[in-house]
Design a protein around this motif. Structure first.
Motif, PDB file in Angstrom:
ATOM      1  N   ARG A  13       0.839  -1.198   0.000  1.00  0.00           N
ATOM      2  CA  ARG A  13       0.000   0.000   0.000  1.00  0.00           C
ATOM      3  C   ARG A  13       0.874   1.247   0.000  1.00  0.00           C
ATOM      4  N   GLU A  29      -3.414  -1.843  -2.849  1.00  0.00           N
ATOM      5  CA  GLU A  29      -4.762  -1.425  -2.455  1.00  0.00           C
ATOM      6  C   GLU A  29      -5.697  -1.358  -3.644  1.00  0.00           C
ATOM      7  N   LYS A  77      -6.076  -5.139  -5.571  1.00  0.00           N
ATOM      8  CA  LYS A  77      -6.133  -6.095  -4.468  1.00  0.00           C
ATOM      9  C   LYS A  77      -6.350  -7.524  -4.959  1.00  0.00           C
ATOM     10  N   CYS A  79      -2.104  -6.229   0.900  1.00  0.00           N
ATOM     11  CA  CYS A  79      -3.105  -6.084  -0.152  1.00  0.00           C
ATOM     12  C   CYS A  79      -4.421  -5.565   0.428  1.00  0.00           C
ATOM     13  N   GLY A  80      -5.200  -4.958  -0.444  1.00  0.00           N
ATOM     14  CA  GLY A  80      -6.532  -4.503  -0.079  1.00  0.00           C
ATOM     15  C   GLY A  80      -6.530  -3.237   0.751  1.00  0.00           C
TER      16      GLY A  80
END
Length: 400
Positions: A125, A179, A182, A198-199
């Motif tokens: 991120r 991010e 993802k 991730c995400g």
């Protein structure tokens, strides 16, 4: 890449620069800054700007900004922008995946004849942790580029060393926004702690991770052509195998090798800002209703799995109950403040009614006397009031 314009008057950008900002929206972000003498130390220590007008190009973290002083010529600016639109360590996106060779559909920078190629991807991120790792990856790329230039003549062309692989375009170093991409990130970092990379941000710490993908082209890909039938909306879950086989290695202190079958596609970025698009560009031509429904469902599940949704809902409920309580207390205060005035009005009404009835009681005897006198005066004479002279009492018989 970030492009910053410094000017002394704070004037708007010229039409040519605004058009360039629209054409290069996928590659760069543009901004204008008003130059002030009292802020000289800030801009000098940050970007190395001495005076205005000037143009600054910010590329990779840790890389010295490119500063050009003087007035900007339109043709010169377009040439410089074209030369500096890419980062030193490229970002893996849907726009650059084919160009970088990090694509499972069989694209390679070394050409269609290359059977095996590699892609080293740094995922994470956006933040200081990722910036530090990007700077390290860029230095590694510079080291490999210099060593490949020195040893390319003496080493074999098909050597498996990283320097020769980078020189022959069989190795690509890039970074990935974990991010926004993802699905792609979770696919390769299939580990328990992948939420740190991730995400959406669900943990206080961000941990960038490095993984390497080896692509191997299917030799029978061009020989046999399979007719692809259009899938219905009920068959979207049936995925096909990628033309290139993949082996991914994740580095987290130890090498973990896993084979991948079907790679999720990278999320396409907006080609231009929303305010610059016409009505015909509001809907994406490459994304159908099926993909939009899938993305909506995935976003709903992501929001439901976010640990911050519970405290947010609790805070919203508390604010709602607090507003209701405040409104009710204000209404009660207004009612209580209006009650004394009503009591005063009631007392005044009772007093007026008492006075009215007392006056009525005093006036009634006089009125009654007046009515009696008037009735006596106005009565006509009756036959019983006097006896005629020739009248006598008639005797009655016993039978009567």
């Amino acid at each position: 890449v970030k492009v910053i314009f410094f000017s002394k008057t704070g004037e708007r950008a010229t039409p040519a620069i605004r058009q360039a900002a629209r054409d290069y929206w996928n590659y760069a972000t543009f901004a204008c800054v008003l130059w002030r003498e009292e802020e000289f130390s800030v801009w000098w220590n940050t970007f190395g700007v001495e005076s205005a007008p000037a143009v600054v190009f910010l590329k990779d973290p840790g890389l010295k900004p490119l500063v050009y002083h003087g007035s900007v010529n339109d043709s010169w600016f377009l040439d410089v922008l074209e030369q500096n639109k890419q980062q030193e360590l490229p970002q893996l996106r849907s726009l650059t995946s084919e160009e970088l060779g990090c694509d499972a559909r069989g694209y390679s920078r070394a050409g269609r004849d290359t059977l095996t190629w590699y892609c080293a991807i740094l995922a994470g991120r956006l933040g200081p942790e990722l910036d530090s790792m990007r700077e390290t990856m860029r230095r590694v790329q510079e080291t490999l580029s210099k060593s490949s230039e020195l040893k390319a003549a003496s080493e074999d062309e098909h050597s498996i060393t990283a320097a020769v692989a980078l020189k022959s375009k069989r190795l690509t170093l890039s970074w990935l926004d974990g991010e926004s991409q993802k699905n792609y990130c979770f696919f390769y970092l299939n580990i328990e702690s992948s939420y740190e990379t991730c995400g959406p941000r669900r943990v206080p710490t961000d941990v960038p991770r490095l993984f390497i993908i080896r692509y191997e082209r299917n030799a029978t890909e061009d020989t046999f052509k399979v007719d692809k039938k259009a899938k219905s909306i009920w068959e979207f879950h049936q995925q096909e195998v990628d033309p290139a086989a993949q082996l991914s290695v994740t580095y987290n202190g130890s090498a973990e090798v896993s084979q991948r079958v079907k790679t999720p596609e990278l999320v396409p970025e907006d080609a231009e800002p929303f305010w610059s698009r016409g009505p015909q560009g509001l809907l994406s031509k490459s994304m159908g209703a099926k993909q939009k429904i899938q993305r909506t469902i995935i976003r709903i599940y992501d929001y439901l799995g976010d640990p911050r949704i519970g405290p947010a809902l609790l805070l919203g409920a508390l604010m709602s109950f607090g507003s209701i309580w405040l409104m009710r207390t204000q209404q009660n205060r207004s009612v209580q403040s209006s009650q004394p005035s009503q009591a005063d009005n009631d007392v005044g009404d009772n007093l007026r009614m008492h006075l009215f009835y007392s006056l009525q009681d005093k006036l009634k005897p006089r009125e009654r006397c007046r009515e009696r006198n008037a009735s006596k005066r106005n009565l006509p004479p009756s036959i019983t009031d006097f006896e005629p002279k020739d009248s006598y009492q008639m005797p009655l018989s016993d039978s009567d």
